[in-house]
Design an enzyme around this catalytic site. Structure first.
Site, mmCIF file in Angstrom:
data_model
loop_
_atom_site.group_PDB
_atom_site.id
_atom_site.type_symbol
_atom_site.label_atom_id
_atom_site.label_comp_id
_atom_site.label_asym_id
_atom_site.label_seq_id
_atom_site.Cartn_x
_atom_site.Cartn_y
_atom_site.Cartn_z
ATOM 1 N N ASP A 144 0.813 -1.218 0.000
ATOM 2 C CA ASP A 144 0.000 0.000 0.000
ATOM 3 C C ASP A 144 0.847 1.269 0.000
ATOM 4 O O ASP A 144 0.456 2.298 0.554
ATOM 5 C CB ASP A 144 -0.982 0.010 1.191
ATOM 6 C CG ASP A 144 -1.819 -1.248 1.226
ATOM 7 O OD1 ASP A 144 -2.223 -1.709 0.154
ATOM 8 O OD2 ASP A 144 -2.042 -1.785 2.332
ATOM 9 N N LYS B 223 1.921 1.842 -5.093
ATOM 10 C CA LYS B 223 2.506 1.234 -6.308
ATOM 11 C C LYS B 223 1.582 1.397 -7.516
ATOM 12 O O LYS B 223 2.031 1.614 -8.624
ATOM 13 C CB LYS B 223 2.777 -0.267 -6.078
ATOM 14 C CG LYS B 223 3.740 -0.541 -4.937
ATOM 15 C CD LYS B 223 3.912 -2.028 -4.703
ATOM 16 C CE LYS B 223 2.705 -2.729 -4.137
ATOM 17 N NZ LYS B 223 2.263 -2.302 -2.799
ATOM 18 N N GLY C 244 -4.363 -4.734 -3.672
ATOM 19 C CA GLY C 244 -5.405 -3.745 -3.939
ATOM 20 C C GLY C 244 -4.693 -2.475 -4.348
ATOM 21 O O GLY C 244 -3.997 -1.873 -3.539
ATOM 22 N N HIS C 245 -4.811 -2.104 -5.611
ATOM 23 C CA HIS C 245 -4.097 -0.936 -6.126
ATOM 24 C C HIS C 245 -5.104 0.102 -6.604
ATOM 25 O O HIS C 245 -5.933 -0.191 -7.457
ATOM 26 C CB HIS C 245 -3.188 -1.338 -7.289
ATOM 27 C CG HIS C 245 -2.143 -2.345 -6.898
ATOM 28 N ND1 HIS C 245 -1.369 -3.011 -7.805
ATOM 29 C CD2 HIS C 245 -1.747 -2.797 -5.682
ATOM 30 C CE1 HIS C 245 -0.550 -3.829 -7.171
ATOM 31 N NE2 HIS C 245 -0.762 -3.720 -5.875
ATOM 32 N N GLN D 141 2.154 -6.124 -3.211
ATOM 33 C CA GLN D 141 2.656 -6.209 -1.829
ATOM 34 C C GLN D 141 3.950 -5.382 -1.680
ATOM 35 O O GLN D 141 4.204 -4.499 -2.467
ATOM 36 C CB GLN D 141 2.872 -7.661 -1.394
ATOM 37 C CG GLN D 141 1.574 -8.417 -1.140
ATOM 38 C CD GLN D 141 0.898 -8.947 -2.388
ATOM 39 O OE1 GLN D 141 1.542 -9.479 -3.268
ATOM 40 N NE2 GLN D 141 -0.393 -8.801 -2.477
#
Ligand code: GDP
Ligand code: IMO
Ligand code: MG
Length: 427
Positions: free
Chosen positions: A12, A15, A39-40, A219
């Site tokens: 988080d 990225k 989750g991006h 990650q």
């Protein structure tokens, strides 16, 4: 040209935003590890995109590649493809024939494992990531190449499911139904089959054609299965070396490795976080930084920037540059701190320990900085770096000097446009 973007902390770091930013100049964007535990968030104009499995270059309609190192939940992937198509985006996707599939039993196992682990659990996203990678390593995973070969798929599914159901019985869980899984996954195989190919071969061809390839990490370094704070990690290689393994490209082809560093620390899930703040500053970081998990919605644990962690990330990844994100979140704080070492049992420690018990007892040694007021974003947009308050510049320059790596860009807001470029990444 082949460049890699990785996270240097616990995920988080931003990225997704950074990948989207650089994707403008790339031809191909590759995911090489992880699954839909990622989750991006990418924000362009007023549109907010949340990606879990599809590479973040999708907004820019780049060639998208899912490498062999990724574990794929086909249902989630199909949903993301459909969302993009509904928006009128073209989806030029390739999936590695060697990528493993997340199966329904992996999610059940993820739940059972977390229950059994007690306080050794990592607080997984319950997406079946760990069990899927475990099956891959134990050599009873199902890969895309198996899914699209009906005979092999039937044989593997039947063998594996009977084994899993025996295990589920001992835990008082209902057995899963072969026909149901077979029918569902065969349908996924038909939908995704046309995207499946030899990714290593494809990337070699792209490199020969001079295409600009961007590899997007999911990650962060400290969630890496070997280099993270085990067992509070994920189950894949999140570090730069993972890009080669997870996409079948030789290490010497990599040009640059950019490490995304969030201006403070956050963590979703369990495990020691030396700089964690459970006071009003921690709340400021969580509220202003909107630190709630993109995948699970869980509040993220927040604290001061920890350069012991980032220095370690530089050692493992060999960063050529840093993308510093969320600097705006620190605005308005009277004092800002950075951990530069730890104190453990009366001794000063400068290197990140492997032992979680030691890490849990490490007290950060802080360097304190004078805080700064809200950014004048219009001025920054116009004048760039020089429009930042002097105190913020001191903070940024300290980070670069301490790690010994240049800052390529500074992100001062979630939008694509809220970015200061200090150095070109490509070229
Ligand atoms: P990732 O998993 O590393 O891609 O990061 P996430 O997208 O899960 O979390 C980063 C969050 O911070 C997202 O909500 C982004 O929209 C947001 N974000 C990214 N860069 C910045 C920034 O510079 N400032 C602020 N305020 N938010 C940012
Ligand atoms: P992005 O890509 C933050 C954490 C989970 C848990 C541990 C293991 O958005 O940076 P898993 O489901 O992978 O078995 O969970 O890893 N975790 C993340 N934390 N960001 C992520 O992804 C994460 N992916 C997994 O919270 O502690
Ligand atoms: Mg995330």
């Amino acid at each position: 040209m082949l460049n890699v973007i990785i996270g240097t902390q616990w995920g988080d770091e931003g990225k997704g935003k950074i990948t989207d930013f650089y994707a403008k100049k790339a031809d191909v964007v590759v995911r090489f590890q992880g699954g839909n535990n990622a989750g991006h968030t990418v924000i362009v104009g007023d549109r907010v995109y949340k990606f879990h499995i599809i590479p973040s270059g999708s907004v820019e309609e780049k060639i998208l590649v899912i490498g062999n190192g990724v574990v794929v939940d086909p249902k989630v992937l199909i949903e993301e493809i459909n969302t993009l198509k509904k928006e009128g985006k073209s989806v030029k996707l390739y999936i590695s024939e060697r990528a493993n599939l997340i199966m329904p039993y992996h999610k059940v196992e993820d739940e059972i494992h977390e229950e059994l682990k007690g306080d050794l659990k990592a607080g997984s996203t319950k997406r079946g990531i760990g069990p899927c990678y475990a099956d891959k390593i134990a050599r009873f995973g199902i890969r895309f190449v198996d899914l699209i070969d009906d005979e092999v798929f039937r044989k593997k599914l039947s063998m594996i499911l009977s084994m899993k159901n025996k295990i589920f019985k001992t835990f008082g869980r209902k057995p899963l139904d072969y026909d149901q899984i077979y029918t569902e996954y065969s349908k996924y195989g038909k939908i995704l089959g046309d995207y499946v190919t030899d990714i290593s071969l494809l990337l070699e061809k792209f490199l020969k054609e001079g295409k600009n390839i961007l590899m997007e990490g999911a990650q962060g370094t400290h969630l890496d299965i070997d280099h993270g704070i085990y067992p509070y990690t994920t189950s894949s290689h999140t570090v730069a070396g993972g890009a080669c393994i997870g996409a079948g490209v030789p290490p010497q082809r990599i040009d640059k490795i950019i490490g995304v560093v969030k201006a403070y620390t956050s963590r979703v899930g369990t495990g020691p976080v030396p700089t964690e703040l459970e006071d009003e500053v921690g709340e400021h970081l969580r509220d202003v930084g909107k630190e709630y998990g993109t995948t699970t919605g869980r509040p993220r644990r927040c604290g001061w920037l920890d350069l012991v962690m980032v220095k370690y990330a530089h050692r493992i990844n060999g960063l050529t540059g840093i993308a510093l994100t969320k600097l705006d979140v620190l605005c308005g704080l009277e004092k800002v701190k950075i951990a530069t070492a730890y104190e453990y049992d009366g001794e000063r420690i400068e290197e990140f320990p492997a032992n979680m018990k030691i890490l849990a007892k490490c007290n950060p040694v802080y360097k304190e900085f004078k805080g700064w007021k809200e950014f004048d974003k219009e001025k920054i947009k116009r004048d760039g770096y020089k429009a930042l308050p002097e105190e913020a510049k001191n903070y940024v320059e300290f980070i670069s000097k301490f790690i010994g790596v240049p800052i390529y860009l500074i992100s001062y807001g979630p939008k694509r446009s809220e970015t200061i470029v200090l150095r070109e990444f490509f070229g």
